[in-house]
Structure formats: C-alpha cells, structure tokens
Design a protein around this motif. Structure first.
Motif, short mmCIF file in Angstrom:
data_model
loop_
_atom_site.label_atom_id
_atom_site.label_comp_id
_atom_site.label_asym_id
_atom_site.label_seq_id
_atom_site.Cartn_x
_atom_site.Cartn_y
_atom_site.Cartn_z
N VAL A 48 -9.11 53.80 60.92
CA VAL A 48 -8.95 52.84 62.02
C VAL A 48 -9.59 53.33 63.31
CG1 VAL A 48 -7.29 51.45 63.33
CG2 VAL A 48 -6.84 51.99 60.93
N LYS A 49 -9.66 54.62 63.51
CA LYS A 49 -10.24 55.17 64.75
C LYS A 49 -11.61 54.57 65.08
CE LYS A 49 -11.62 59.49 66.98
NZ LYS A 49 -11.55 60.95 66.91
N PRO A 50 -12.52 54.40 64.08
CA PRO A 50 -13.82 53.80 64.41
C PRO A 50 -13.71 52.37 64.96
CG PRO A 50 -13.91 54.87 62.27
CD PRO A 50 -12.47 54.85 62.69
N ILE A 51 -12.66 51.66 64.59
CA ILE A 51 -12.44 50.30 65.08
C ILE A 51 -11.78 50.34 66.46
CG2 ILE A 51 -11.21 48.12 64.64
CD1 ILE A 51 -11.29 48.96 61.62
N ALA A 52 -10.78 51.20 66.61
CA ALA A 52 -10.01 51.28 67.86
C ALA A 52 -10.79 51.92 69.00
CB ALA A 52 -8.71 52.04 67.64
N GLY A 53 -11.61 52.92 68.66
CA GLY A 53 -12.40 53.59 69.68
C GLY A 53 -11.61 54.51 70.58
N THR A 54 -10.42 54.95 70.13
CA THR A 54 -9.62 55.90 70.89
C THR A 54 -9.43 57.16 70.04
OG1 THR A 54 -7.59 54.88 70.04
CG2 THR A 54 -8.40 54.11 72.19
N ASP A 55 -9.09 58.29 70.68
CA ASP A 55 -8.93 59.54 69.93
C ASP A 55 -7.73 59.51 69.00
OD1 ASP A 55 -11.21 60.71 70.96
OD2 ASP A 55 -10.14 61.64 72.65
N THR A 56 -6.65 58.86 69.44
CA THR A 56 -5.46 58.70 68.61
C THR A 56 -4.99 57.26 68.70
OG1 THR A 56 -4.01 59.42 70.43
CG2 THR A 56 -4.70 61.13 68.84
N CYS A 57 -4.08 56.87 67.83
CA CYS A 57 -3.56 55.50 67.83
C CYS A 57 -2.77 55.27 69.11
CB CYS A 57 -2.68 55.26 66.61
SG CYS A 57 -2.04 53.57 66.52
N GLN A 58 -3.13 54.22 69.84
CA GLN A 58 -2.46 53.88 71.09
C GLN A 58 -1.54 52.67 70.94
OE1 GLN A 58 -2.63 55.97 73.86
NE2 GLN A 58 -3.55 57.21 72.24
N SER A 59 -1.22 52.31 69.70
CA SER A 59 -0.30 51.20 69.45
C SER A 59 1.15 51.67 69.47
CB SER A 59 -0.59 50.56 68.09
OG SER A 59 -1.87 49.97 68.08
N HIS A 60 2.02 50.78 69.88
CA HIS A 60 3.47 51.00 69.86
C HIS A 60 3.99 50.28 68.62
CE1 HIS A 60 7.59 50.26 72.02
NE2 HIS A 60 7.72 50.91 70.89
N HIS A 61 4.47 51.04 67.65
CA HIS A 61 4.91 50.46 66.38
C HIS A 61 6.44 50.38 66.32
CE1 HIS A 61 0.89 51.01 64.62
NE2 HIS A 61 0.87 52.15 65.29
N VAL A 62 6.93 49.23 65.89
CA VAL A 62 8.34 49.04 65.55
C VAL A 62 8.33 48.33 64.21
CG1 VAL A 62 10.53 47.97 66.18
CG2 VAL A 62 9.00 48.82 67.98
N GLY A 63 8.88 48.98 63.19
CA GLY A 63 8.76 48.39 61.87
C GLY A 63 9.79 48.86 60.87
N ALA A 106 4.55 48.24 55.03
CA ALA A 106 5.58 48.12 56.06
C ALA A 106 5.43 46.81 56.81
CB ALA A 106 5.48 49.28 57.05
N LEU A 107 6.53 46.36 57.38
CA LEU A 107 6.54 45.20 58.25
C LEU A 107 6.57 45.69 59.69
CD1 LEU A 107 9.13 43.00 56.35
CD2 LEU A 107 6.63 42.93 56.20
N GLU A 108 5.72 45.12 60.53
CA GLU A 108 5.63 45.50 61.94
C GLU A 108 6.12 44.35 62.79
OE1 GLU A 108 4.01 48.13 63.85
OE2 GLU A 108 3.92 49.44 62.11
N PHE A 109 7.01 44.65 63.73
CA PHE A 109 7.64 43.61 64.54
C PHE A 109 7.30 43.70 66.02
CE2 PHE A 109 10.43 44.29 60.86
CZ PHE A 109 10.27 43.06 60.27
N GLN A 110 6.48 44.65 66.43
CA GLN A 110 6.07 44.75 67.82
C GLN A 110 4.90 43.78 67.97
OE1 GLN A 110 4.35 45.19 70.50
NE2 GLN A 110 5.81 46.16 71.84
N SER A 111 5.13 42.68 68.64
CA SER A 111 4.17 41.56 68.69
C SER A 111 2.79 41.97 69.16
CB SER A 111 4.74 40.44 69.57
OG SER A 111 4.00 39.27 69.40
N LYS A 112 2.70 42.75 70.23
CA LYS A 112 1.38 43.15 70.75
C LYS A 112 0.64 43.97 69.71
CE LYS A 112 -1.03 45.46 74.49
NZ LYS A 112 -0.90 46.28 75.69
N THR A 113 1.33 44.87 69.02
CA THR A 113 0.68 45.69 67.99
C THR A 113 0.22 44.80 66.84
OG1 THR A 113 1.92 47.65 68.59
CG2 THR A 113 1.03 47.58 66.36
#
Length: 119
Positions: A48-63, A106-113
């Motif tokens: 996913v890093k090549p898509i996100a373009g950040t060094d680490t995942c910057q998403s907030h996950h709730v799942g 997994a199911l993810e419930f954090q809408s922005k993520t």
C-alpha cells in the motif's frame, strides 16, 4: 440516500485492489464501512505504501478481525498482533503485515479510513 441505509459487502460500492489484497467499501447514509482482505504476503510497506505515498500508514483504524492475523508495529516501536474475534484501534503511524498462511479479513468502521485507505 436518506436517514438510514443497509448494504451488503457481497455488492460493494467500491473495490480497491492492490498487491496481495483489496478493500471493499460501502457508502452508507452518512458514513462508510470497509471490508479489508489481505492475503499471505501482504505488508502495508510494500503493498500500500506506493499508493499512499507516506513512509508509514497514516490511517486511523477501528475494526473487527473476522479471520487470519496481522502484526502491527508503530512508529514508536510498539507491537501488537490482531487475530479472529479481536476488536482493534490503531492510530496513524504504523506498518502491518499478514502472519502465517491464512487470509486476514476485517471490518473497518472508521469512516474516513474506509473512504481513503489505498486510494
């Protein structure tokens, strides 16, 4: 859509595919939910890093983990394993990878993520 919604992951509104995985997204009445499917060999920093373009995942996950397992390592060095039946919250700043030979789902419930992961 109105004041309520129900949809099935069998017919997602959007599917985002990447190396060793995909995310199916449902857009509900005022939020979104996602089903993440990561195959053995999936690792955020390579898949996913090549898509996100950040060094680490910057998403907030709730799942909630349905099957398989992943290992999460934060930018601060903390580590966590998530497996079937685990509810989880992971704050931005981490890498993660599938453990073993089973598919992680997994199911993810954090809408922005749900709306932005791997996009």
């Amino acid at each position: 859509m109105g004041d309520f919604a129900n949809k099935s992951f069998d017919k997602p509104d959007e599917t985002r595919s990447f190396e060793h995985g995909r995310v199916d997204v449902l857009h509900l009445a005022g939020s979104s939910a996602a089903r993440a499917t990561f195959e053995p060999g999936w690792r955020w920093s390579t898949s996913v890093k090549p898509i996100a373009g950040t060094d680490t995942c910057q998403s907030h996950h709730v799942g909630y983990c349905l099957s398989g397992a992943i290992h999460v390592k934060t930018d601060g060095g903390e580590e966590l394993e998530i497996g079937p039946g685990d509810a989880y919250e992971i704050l931005p700043g981490h890498d993660a990878w599938v453990l073993g030979d089973d598919t992680f789902q997994a199911l993810e419930f954090q809408s922005k993520t749900a709306e932005t992961f791997a996009k």
